[in-house]
Design a protein around this motif. Structure first.
Motif, short mmCIF file in Angstrom:
data_model
loop_
_atom_site.label_atom_id
_atom_site.label_comp_id
_atom_site.label_asym_id
_atom_site.label_seq_id
_atom_site.Cartn_x
_atom_site.Cartn_y
_atom_site.Cartn_z
N GLN A 153 -17.22 -45.76 -12.09
CA GLN A 153 -16.47 -44.56 -11.71
C GLN A 153 -15.27 -44.37 -12.64
OE1 GLN A 153 -17.49 -42.36 -9.22
NE2 GLN A 153 -19.29 -43.66 -9.49
N LYS A 154 -14.72 -45.46 -13.13
CA LYS A 154 -13.52 -45.40 -13.96
C LYS A 154 -13.84 -45.19 -15.44
CE LYS A 154 -9.26 -47.82 -15.06
NZ LYS A 154 -8.41 -48.98 -14.80
N TYR A 155 -14.88 -45.84 -15.92
CA TYR A 155 -15.20 -45.80 -17.35
C TYR A 155 -16.39 -44.87 -17.60
CZ TYR A 155 -11.95 -49.60 -17.26
OH TYR A 155 -10.82 -50.34 -17.06
N GLN A 156 -16.06 -43.59 -17.70
CA GLN A 156 -17.08 -42.56 -17.88
C GLN A 156 -17.56 -42.46 -19.32
OE1 GLN A 156 -18.37 -40.42 -15.29
NE2 GLN A 156 -17.53 -42.15 -14.15
N GLY A 157 -16.81 -43.02 -20.25
CA GLY A 157 -17.20 -42.98 -21.65
C GLY A 157 -16.80 -41.69 -22.32
N THR A 158 -17.69 -41.18 -23.16
CA THR A 158 -17.41 -39.97 -23.92
C THR A 158 -18.39 -38.88 -23.53
OG1 THR A 158 -18.89 -40.61 -25.71
CG2 THR A 158 -16.58 -41.30 -25.91
N SER A 159 -18.04 -37.68 -23.92
CA SER A 159 -18.99 -36.57 -23.79
C SER A 159 -19.94 -36.65 -24.99
CB SER A 159 -18.25 -35.23 -23.78
OG SER A 159 -17.49 -35.10 -24.97
N ASP A 160 -20.80 -35.70 -25.12
CA ASP A 160 -21.76 -35.67 -26.23
C ASP A 160 -21.00 -35.43 -27.54
OD1 ASP A 160 -23.84 -35.36 -27.99
OD2 ASP A 160 -24.68 -33.58 -27.02
N LEU A 161 -21.10 -36.38 -28.45
CA LEU A 161 -20.40 -36.31 -29.73
C LEU A 161 -21.32 -35.94 -30.89
CD1 LEU A 161 -18.30 -39.60 -29.33
CD2 LEU A 161 -17.58 -37.25 -28.82
N SER A 162 -22.50 -35.43 -30.60
CA SER A 162 -23.48 -35.16 -31.65
C SER A 162 -23.03 -34.11 -32.65
CB SER A 162 -24.83 -34.78 -31.05
OG SER A 162 -24.71 -33.62 -30.25
N ALA A 163 -22.04 -33.27 -32.30
CA ALA A 163 -21.55 -32.26 -33.22
C ALA A 163 -20.60 -32.85 -34.28
CB ALA A 163 -20.83 -31.15 -32.45
N LEU A 164 -20.11 -34.07 -34.03
CA LEU A 164 -19.22 -34.73 -34.99
C LEU A 164 -20.02 -35.40 -36.10
CD1 LEU A 164 -16.71 -36.60 -32.65
CD2 LEU A 164 -16.30 -34.50 -33.93
N PRO A 165 -19.40 -35.57 -37.27
CA PRO A 165 -20.04 -36.43 -38.28
C PRO A 165 -20.25 -37.82 -37.67
CG PRO A 165 -18.15 -35.27 -39.22
CD PRO A 165 -18.13 -35.02 -37.75
N ASN A 166 -21.32 -38.47 -38.05
CA ASN A 166 -21.68 -39.75 -37.43
C ASN A 166 -20.57 -40.79 -37.54
OD1 ASN A 166 -23.58 -41.28 -35.94
ND2 ASN A 166 -24.08 -42.42 -37.79
N LEU B 275 -18.49 -55.20 -16.95
CA LEU B 275 -18.60 -53.87 -17.52
C LEU B 275 -19.59 -53.89 -18.66
CD1 LEU B 275 -17.63 -50.91 -17.73
CD2 LEU B 275 -15.77 -51.76 -19.21
N LEU B 276 -20.57 -53.01 -18.60
CA LEU B 276 -21.55 -52.87 -19.67
C LEU B 276 -21.40 -51.48 -20.29
CD1 LEU B 276 -24.65 -54.33 -17.78
CD2 LEU B 276 -23.16 -55.51 -19.42
N PHE B 277 -21.99 -51.30 -21.45
CA PHE B 277 -21.86 -50.07 -22.18
C PHE B 277 -23.23 -49.50 -22.50
CE2 PHE B 277 -18.31 -52.85 -22.92
CZ PHE B 277 -17.24 -52.02 -22.61
N CYS B 278 -23.50 -48.30 -22.01
CA CYS B 278 -24.74 -47.59 -22.28
C CYS B 278 -24.46 -46.66 -23.46
CB CYS B 278 -25.19 -46.80 -21.06
SG CYS B 278 -26.70 -45.85 -21.34
N ILE B 279 -25.07 -46.95 -24.59
CA ILE B 279 -24.84 -46.17 -25.80
C ILE B 279 -26.04 -45.27 -26.04
CG2 ILE B 279 -24.43 -46.30 -28.27
CD1 ILE B 279 -23.08 -49.01 -27.74
N THR B 280 -25.74 -43.99 -26.21
CA THR B 280 -26.81 -43.02 -26.45
C THR B 280 -26.88 -42.67 -27.93
OG1 THR B 280 -25.34 -41.19 -25.88
CG2 THR B 280 -26.74 -42.04 -24.12
N ILE B 281 -28.11 -42.54 -28.40
CA ILE B 281 -28.34 -42.23 -29.81
C ILE B 281 -29.38 -41.13 -29.92
CG2 ILE B 281 -27.75 -44.53 -30.67
CD1 ILE B 281 -30.78 -45.09 -30.83
#
Length: 106
Positions: free
Chosen positions: A56-69, A98-104
């Protein structure tokens, strides 16, 4: 070991990359080296009994696909590092990790 294959094998999910802090940072290094587009991350919790849930606390980031990698990866790394440091200081949930789900781009 920190090869992409090793990290994927350690993922807590078969469908998504859900990994601990060290694997998350190394994964981002690998993505940067291979120019794999990273879209963002979200926090997951793993309780003592192995149950997974979304933080609930660590929502991460929004979609960053528009940024340079490189910019996206830099932002993902810095926010993961901050979340990890905060978690070490005061965990959101006791007796969990705490784990991190990274989207690619797949």
């Amino acid at each position: 070991m920190y090869s992409l294959k090793d990290i994927k094998e350690r993922s807590e999910s078969e469908d998504e990359l859900v990994v601990g802090y060290s694997d998350a940072i190394k994964l981002l290094d690998i993505f940067e080296q291979n120019n794999t587009q990273a879209h963002g991350w979200e926090g997951w919790l793993k309780s003592e009994d192995g149950k997974l849930s979304h933080s609930q606390k660590y929502q991460g980031t929004s979609d960053l696909s528009a940024l340079p990698n490189t910019s996206a990866i830099s932002l993902i790394k810095s926010t993961i590092m901050r979340a990890h440091a905060e978690w070490q200081e005061k965990p959101e949930v006791s007796n969990a990790c705490l784990l991190f789900c990274i989207t690619i781009n797949t």
